[in-house]
Each structure stands twice: as C-alpha cells, then as structure tokens.
Design an enzyme around this catalytic site. Structure first.
Site, PDB file in Angstrom:
ATOM      1  N   SER A 199       0.819  -1.206   0.000  1.00 45.12           N
ATOM      2  CA  SER A 199       0.000   0.000   0.000  1.00 45.12           C
ATOM      3  C   SER A 199       0.852   1.255   0.000  1.00 45.12           C
ATOM      4  O   SER A 199       1.804   1.379   0.772  1.00 45.12           O
ATOM      5  CB  SER A 199      -0.925   0.014   1.223  1.00 45.12           C
ATOM      6  OG  SER A 199      -1.683   1.202   1.230  1.00 45.12           O
ATOM      7  N   ASP A 200       0.515   2.172  -0.867  1.00 42.50           N
ATOM      8  CA  ASP A 200       1.076   3.504  -0.795  1.00 42.50           C
ATOM      9  C   ASP A 200       0.589   4.143   0.503  1.00 42.50           C
ATOM     10  O   ASP A 200      -0.510   3.839   0.973  1.00 42.50           O
ATOM     11  CB  ASP A 200       0.605   4.320  -2.001  1.00 42.50           C
ATOM     12  CG  ASP A 200       1.170   5.718  -2.026  1.00 42.50           C
ATOM     13  OD1 ASP A 200       2.379   5.860  -1.778  1.00 42.50           O
ATOM     14  OD2 ASP A 200       0.419   6.662  -2.294  1.00 42.50           O
ATOM     15  N   LYS A 201       1.391   5.003   1.095  1.00 43.21           N
ATOM     16  CA  LYS A 201       1.009   5.612   2.370  1.00 43.21           C
ATOM     17  C   LYS A 201       0.117   6.832   2.173  1.00 43.21           C
ATOM     18  O   LYS A 201      -1.014   6.871   2.637  1.00 43.21           O
ATOM     19  CB  LYS A 201       2.262   6.023   3.158  1.00 43.21           C
ATOM     20  CG  LYS A 201       1.947   6.730   4.489  1.00 43.21           C
ATOM     21  CD  LYS A 201       3.184   7.182   5.197  1.00 43.21           C
ATOM     22  CE  LYS A 201       3.822   8.385   4.551  1.00 43.21           C
ATOM     23  NZ  LYS A 201       2.981   9.617   4.646  1.00 43.21           N
TER      24      LYS A 201
END
Length: 896
Positions: free
Chosen positions: A330-332
C-alpha cells in the site's frame, strides 16, 4: 547540445547548465533554434502504443485450446453428419465468444491519461519576450517562469527561486510540499531530494521561480514512468492461470482418449466414418462448454456486488484475484493516511498537549498530558502565532473542508480552531503591518502585527526549530529541553515547527532579518503529521487476521513512514510487540534482485523509494510466490499497479494515470473497502470452485458413456448435439445459481489459499470420479434397458439425457457447500437454486415434447416412467455424495 541524456542536472552549476543548453538567459531561444530543437526532440507529449481493435479482441475470444476442439468438431460434423448439428455446435462457440467479448474490460489507456496530465499552459522567454504557450510546444533550453498555481510543464533546472514550493506526492510520494532552491546538489542525491529541479506534472503551491527546461516528453521523469508503464507486462490472474493449465491438461486427455477410442473402434472392425463421428462425440462430451460463460457471468455478479460496496472493477478476473491475495503493498499518502497534514502535539509553557481529530475538519480537542489548564496563556499564544504567521486559508466547499495554500499552514489554522481560536475572530482586531516571507536559506517566516484592542505591536516568527532557537533569549537548560522535545516529536514521525514572539515598542522599528536576529521569546512547538485513517487501522487488523501481509511503500521519509506503520499495527510479532523492519530507497538501491527477494518478506516499510523500486518490490514478492495487490493514487504508483496481480487505485484522490493502470478503483478512497472486496473475492472463488466441482463429473460421465459404447460396439446413448444441449442448459439454469450462494461465515478467518495449489483437491477429484461413474452407469444402463424392452433409439436417448439432467440437479444440491449438507446451510437460503431447477425441468420438458426440439436434437417424448428412472438415478447420486461428506467429516474429526 543535443546529447542531454545521462546528465546529472542537479549536480551541475548554473553556468554549466546554461552552457550545455546553449541558451541566453536574457533572451531565451530564438525562433530558428526552437524549430530545430522541436524537430530533434519532438513535441512535449507522451504517446502510448495503439491498442487492439475491437475486431481483434473479438477474434481472440476463440484463441482457447478447448474452443479449437469445438470448432474442429463443428467442421467434422458438417462434413459427415449435416449442417444442423454443426450449426448447434458453432452457436455454442459463438455464444461463449460474445459473452467473453462483452464482459472484457476496456483496454488500458494509462499512457493517454498520462499525456492529459502534462498538457497545460506555460510562460516562457523567447527572443527576449515573455509569452504564454501550450506546454506541448516547449523544447529543452526554454527559459520557463513558474508561480503559485502553475503545473510544471517539463523537467526544469531551477536557476532563480523565490520561496518556491511544489506538490510532488503524485510523482515521489512526498506528503508535504517540497521547498525548492537553486543550490547545486551532490551527485548521489535521490530523486525526491533534488530540490533544484521542478518535475513535469507536479504543482506549484507557493512562490515563484525561473528555470531552464532540461527534459521534455518521454525524457522527463514522468515520461520515464510512462515508458516503464508501457514496458510492464500484465500478469495473468490466479484463476486464469489455473483454468488455462486445466484447459491444456484437459485438451491432452481429450485428444489422447479420442485417439484411443478411434483406434479401438477401427480394431473392432467398425465403420470408419461412424467411429470417427463417435470419437468427435467423445471430444464434445469431455469439453465443459458452459464453463467460460458461467465463469464470466459469476465474475460479473461479483463485480456488481463490489460496486455496491465502493469497489469498481475494471478487469473482470480481478474479482477472483482479490480472494487469492497474500500481500497488499500500500502507498502511504492518501491511501493509508488522510493526505491532510494534522497537528497532533503541542509543546507550550513547559507542557505537552495532545490534539484529537484528523485532517482539515476543524473539530477535536486539546488534551493536557500533565493536567495543565487548557486555557493556559502559553498554549493560546502558541496557537495564535500559528494563525498570525500564516498566508493560507481553510475553506468549506459543499460541506468539505479544503486547503487553500500551504497544507502545513492550514494544519496550524485547524489546530488553533481546536483550541477555540478562530482566524476570522483574530483577524477582526489584528492587523498585519509587515512580513518576511519564508525563504529556504533562512527557514522561517516573520510578521509584525498590531492588536487594535490592546493597542500593542508584536513580532511573531515561525520556522525550523534550530533557526528559531538561535534567535531566542533562552538559558542553556531551556534551549536543550526545547531541542530534546523537538527530537522526541521527530522520532514519532512529526514535522516540528517552532514559534517565537517579540514585543515592539520602538516606533521606528523595521522588520528585517537583522532586527529579529536576537531578543525573541520562545513560545512553543507544534508537531504535525499526515495521520492514518481510523478505518484503515481496523481494516489492516482484519487483513492480518485473514493471513494477508500488509507492506507500506512510500516516497516519504523513513521516520515518518515508521511512525505511521506503528500506528497502523504493521510489522511482525516479537517479544517487545510488533517489530517493524524498514528499508530506504538508498539501501534498496544497493541490493541486487536476489538480495531483495531474500529480505522483502521481513520488511514492512519501504521508504523514500522511486517508481522503479516500487516495481522491483512487487516483482520480488511475486518471485516469493505471493499474489500481490498494490494500492496507490499517484503517477509514481502506475507501473507497480500494472505489474501487480491486482492494482487498486483511489477514485477520489487518484490521478487518471493510476486509475487507468489499475484493475480496481475505490470510489471512497477507503482502505477498509479493500478488506470488503477481498472478502467478496474469496466468496466468488468459492462459488466458482463449487461450479467447477459440479460441472466436471457431467463431462466425465458423458465421455465414459461414449467410450463404453465404442468399447462394446453398441449405439451411442447420447449424440454430440444432445451433449451440447445438456451442457449449456444445465450450466446456465442450474450451475449459474451457485454464483448467488452466500459467503461462508468464517471466510475471513482462513488464510489465503496457496497460489500454487491445484484447482481441485484430491478429495474433490475422488468425488468427481464417483459422480461421473454413477452418471455413466445410469445413462448407459437405462439406455440399454430401454432398447432391450423394445423402445426406439430416440426415446432411449431421451431417457439417457434425463439421467444427466436429474443427476446434475441432485448433485447441485450437494455442491451448494463442498463439506456441509443442504440442511446445515439452509434449504431455502438461496432461492435462485429453486428458480433454476424449475427452469431446467421446463427446458427438459420442451426438449422431450416440442416437435422443433425433437427435430433439432433428435429427442422423443417419453412417459412418466422415463422421468422416474432419471429421478431415481439423481436421488441415488445425492445420497452417495451425502454419505461421502459424512464419512470424510468423521475422519477429519478423528484425526483432530
């Protein structure tokens, strides 16, 4: 000049950049040179490959091994038996192709979407005059002017900077605006830290600058991502891999069995043409014609269910892939977090305060950590300083709070509101007299204000802690305490600003850097962060309990990423709690592919990474056998989104590039929606598995019937067109109803299924063989019995067809759950089952009694005894499978 690739532009002094680009900073490029460069470098655009035409995509629907057999069967049937039977076979093939074509996701348009993000207007200097042109007309060497609100038209080496800040989250993953400068940087400086370059497609949020274009089109950083995206192969989903493998295995078995059958017939002295027709019948019998159609429709039903829960599926097989997911990368920024800077801690008056609430919503409380009164004057002064030293606005648009200006300054407005200090009320009696805007070399902002109620003037300063403290009158102990507090807050991933104040009594006071070089009074600190979404925390916990590992991949700083990961509950269990292993982009750069594959399993956080490194991480996890879901919203995420087994883009905050590269789009940008989608995906796969376990015994039984007839030299109990009728009608009326079965209640308490596991377990294969043999025995036996009793062959074949109809009907009730009885799951819990049964019985009655059907399918009316015989075989199969389930369950209990 025309060799620009490979230059370390951030490392070159301005004079050398000007020399390489052969440009006069005072005049810019002239018309003749512009035309030469445009001819050499091309337009400042991104162009993608042309996709397949609709005609080609339709033709590709026939590019399947089992379809080849059906087409060959249609040709052979037309040559030797007649066009009616051949037309029926061909109709089945075309129906499958039309369904597949209609449901196929539209072709990926990521490159076209990427091009749209970079076409804008730009201000340039040409032939000594400023002019505004379309960004696609820009060439390397153009002198470009940037100001707040502009979209950067190309990669620009900055040569003059006045407080320039750019929003680069979509390219680098950096959550806060980046302060730019014209200073020459070390050669090893990473992409996200190259402060003297403004990148194409990023947004100027503050300040002005002048620079030289160093790259256009595909040579820009966003262009490199475009080419990376174009070169990235899309992977097959676990389901398509399994079905393709199953199709090839089935193809070899069919061809082998058909060849053996034909050889046996010839050796027995049977007529060649009739033997060949029988072998074709065997091939048709063994093919599950309804499988492609029902799989496609089942996935489409899953798509509809997911859409109601906030997940838009762009590519049909992605529905099932979700259920196979073992790792979510997941991208933050904007995915796990709010993408809205939020003040969470304040240090003032010697005390720490915690602030609740997140994002730009001006709601929350200020909580004391040591019992200090919340109306403390020092706390109020710190909040006021954040409001007065501020050039941004918080506005409400349609019920949504949005930032206008620097997100850091908006966070200070929100924190003050939580302390019941409103900017509008403060502005009513406070007037700004002068200011020093933020400059990168000084790292602070200062204002002089006059309070018209108190008739007093004050200087308020905000900025980097070290720069503010060196201007304050503080004891050594107080200075060390402030620095220690700042360090503690930074270790928690907070971006910390310091605030100071000075009263003005001199009427001739002039605000400048010298006048505030000393004598300031330290007020306090405010620490802010882009906080995790509350719903993301619970969704991460659910995914982890389902055996799905979560890995954060971000362009942000490692300390910030580590702090967010801790709040989300990422990491591996250890004696001290959860151990979070973080890897930075510079560390990752030193690892070869084998080294990355070795450490990727244990690493929970990848910080300060480039788009290429995100892609490497996804590939390393896939090399470990994982089914990888990748979430993201920026341009920098697009290659990894495309490469992942399933790419998930944010629908609200996501760029068009990310959406077009993804398989699934979250309409609410909510990470918890992924958890719901995974649950739905697991349910879809379970139902597909039930359907496959249900349909294959029929094909086995039909094949065995044909094989037995040839082996014994007796007439075929069922014909190829009758086999097609059975397979298509039962698949649609009976099998499709399994797509509506409810999800098992404990579906998210089970680990993800092994991607390498076979489609059907050994237990299922035993059941498949048992039911197939039972169907063969019933159909062959009743056919021979009818002939022996003097019935005509068409009526006998109709009874045999009835055996398969009733057998599949009763076996369907067994397949509603692969290990539970119909009483355990509820007789009427899926009403579509009973609707399908009614429709199938009606279709079978039409098949037996309607004259046109008798002509097309060589059927014949039969009496109630014929129906009763088929019913009896079906009931026996139901009892047999029910007994097998019970015995298997008791054996499992004994082992436990």
């Amino acid at each position: 000049m025309y060799t620009l690739l490979g230059k370390h532009w951030h490392h070159l002094p301005t004079e050398e950049v000007v020399q390489i680009l052969e440009v006069d900073l005072n005049r810019g490029l002239d018309r003749f040179e512009i035309e030469n460069r445009r001819a050499h470098f091309g337009a400042n655009l991104l162009k993608g490959k042309k996709g397949k035409s609709p005609f080609v995509r339709f033709i590709l629907q026939f590019h399947q091994p089992l379809i080849y057999i059906l087409l060959a069967a249609a040709i052979v049937t037309a040559l030797f038996k007649g066009t009616v039977d051949a037309a029926v076979i061909l109709a089945v093939v075309i129906i499958n192709a039309v369904i597949g074509f209609a449901q196929e996701a539209k072709a990926v348009q990521a490159i076209e979407a990427l091009a749209k993000t970079v076409i804008t207007q730009a201000t340039v200097l040409r032939s000594g005059e400023k002019c505004v042109i379309s960004s696609d007309q820009i060439v390397p060497g153009d002198v470009v002017y940037l100001q707040s609100g502009d979209k950067v038209p190309a990669d620009v080496r900055l040569i003059e900077v006045n407080n320039l800040q750019t929003e680069e989250a979509s390219l680098t993953g950096e959550s806060a605006p980046v302060q730019k400068s014209q200073e020459t940087l070390p050669q090893e400086t990473l992409l996200a830290d190259r402060q003297n370059i403004a990148y194409a497609s990023t947004l100027v949020t503050f300040g002005q600058a002048r620079g030289l274009v160093i790259a256009t089109g595909h040579q820009t950083e966003v262009g490199r991502i475009s080419e990376l995206l174009e070169a990235t192969d899309e992977l097959q989903t676990p389901l398509t891999k399994k079905i393709e493998r199953f199709s090839h295995i089935l193809l070899y078995w069919i061809l082998g069995l058909t060849g053996v059958t034909f050889a046996i017939g010839i050796l027995r002295g049977q007529e060649m043409v009739q033997t060949f027709i029988a072998a074709v019948a065997l091939a048709v019998a063994a093919i599950p014609e309804g499988l492609p159609a029902v799989v496609t429709i089942t996935l489409a039903i899953g798509v509809n269910r997911m859409a109601k829960k906030g997940s838009l599926i762009r590519k049909l097989p992605a529905v099932e892939t979700l259920g196979s997911t073992t790792v979510i990368c997941s991208d933050k920024t904007g995915t796990l977090t709010e993408n809205q800077m939020t003040v969470t801690e304040v240090f003032a008056g010697g005390e720490f305060y915690q602030l609740t609430g997140s994002g730009y919503q001006p709601e929350g409380e200020v909580l004391s950590s040591a019992g200090a009164p919340l109306d403390d004057a020092s706390l109020r002064e710190c909040m006021m300083a954040g409001l007065l030293c501020n050039d941004s606005q918080l506005v409400n648009e349609g019920g949504l709070w949005k930032a206008q200006g620097d997100p850091t300054e908006v966070a200070l407005i929100v924190s003050a509101a939580k302390a019941r200090i409103q900017k509008s009320e403060l502005d009513a009696h406070t007037k700004r007299l002068d200011s020093i805007p933020f400059e990168s070399q000084y790292q602070y902002m200062a204002v002089v204000t006059e309070d018209t109620q108190k008739h007093s003037k004050n200087v308020y300063v905000k900025g980097a802690v070290e720069k503010i403290l060196e201007r304050c009158e503080l004891s050594k102990a107080a200075r060390e305490k402030a620095l220690a507090n700042q360090q503690q807050m930074a270790e928690r991933g907070l971006r910390v600003l310091a605030f100071a104040k000075m009263g003005v009594r001199d009427a001739d006071f002039r605000l400048n850097h010298d006048s505030i070089s000393s004598g300031l009074s330290f007020i306090g600190l405010q620490g802010m962060i882009d906080p995790p979404r509350a719903e993301a925390i619970s969704a991460v916990a659910v995914c982890q309990s389902a055996g799905i590992d979560i890995k954060m991949i971000t362009g942000d700083h490692v300390v910030t990423a580590h702090a967010i990961a801790a709040e989300l509950g990422l990491g591996r269990p250890s004696k001290e709690g959860k151990r979070i292993v973080a890897l930075t982009g510079s560390q990752l750069e030193k690892l070869n592919d084998a080294g990355l594959i070795d450490c990727v399993e244990e690493t929970s956080v990848f910080a300060r990474v480039t788009p290429e490194q995100k892609l490497r991480i996804v590939e390393a996890l896939q090399a470990r056998g994982h089914v990888v879901a990748m979430t993201g919203d920026g341009v920098n995420d697009a290659p990894a989104l495309k490469r992942a087994d399933i790419g998930i883009a944010m629908g609200i905050s996501g760029t068009e590039v990310a959406k077009e590269a993804a398989d699934m789009i979250l309409t609410d940008d909510n990470f918890s929606t992924i958890e719901k989608a995974i649950e739905e995906g697991r349910g879809v796969f379970d139902n597909l598995k039930k359907f496959i376990a249900w349909i294959l015994p029929t094909n086995l039984g039909q094949g065995l019937v044909i094989f037995a007839a040839i082996l014994t030299g007796l007439p075929l109990p069922i014909l190829p067109v009758q086999i097609l009728w059975i397979n298509m009608t039962t698949a649609i009326f009976l099998g499709l109803s399994l797509a509506f079965e409810a999800k098992e209640p404990d579906i998210m308490n089970k680990p993800p299924r092994d991607p390498s596991a076979a489609l059907l377990s050994p237990d299922m294969l035993i059941r498949l063989f048992t039911v197939g043999v039972a169907l063969m025995a019933g159909a062959f036996g009743l056919f021979e019995l009818a002939i022996w009793m003097g019935g005509n062959v068409e009526a006998a074949r109709t009874v045999s067809v009835g055996v398969f109809v009733w057998g599949q009907l009763f076996y369907l009730l067994n397949c509603r759950s692969l290990d539970k009885s119909i009483l355990e799951i509820g007789i009427f819990s899926n009403l579509w089952i009973w609707v399908g049964i009614g429709a199938m019985l009606l279709a079978h009655a039409l098949y037996a009694y309607l004259p046109p059907m008798n002509y097309l399918f060589h059927s014949h009316p039969v009496g109630w005894v014929g129906w009763a015989k088929g019913f009896g075989v079906g009931l026996a199969i139901y009892a047999l499978v029910g007994l097998e389930k019970k015995l298997r369950k008791s054996m499992q209990l004994r082992r436990a």
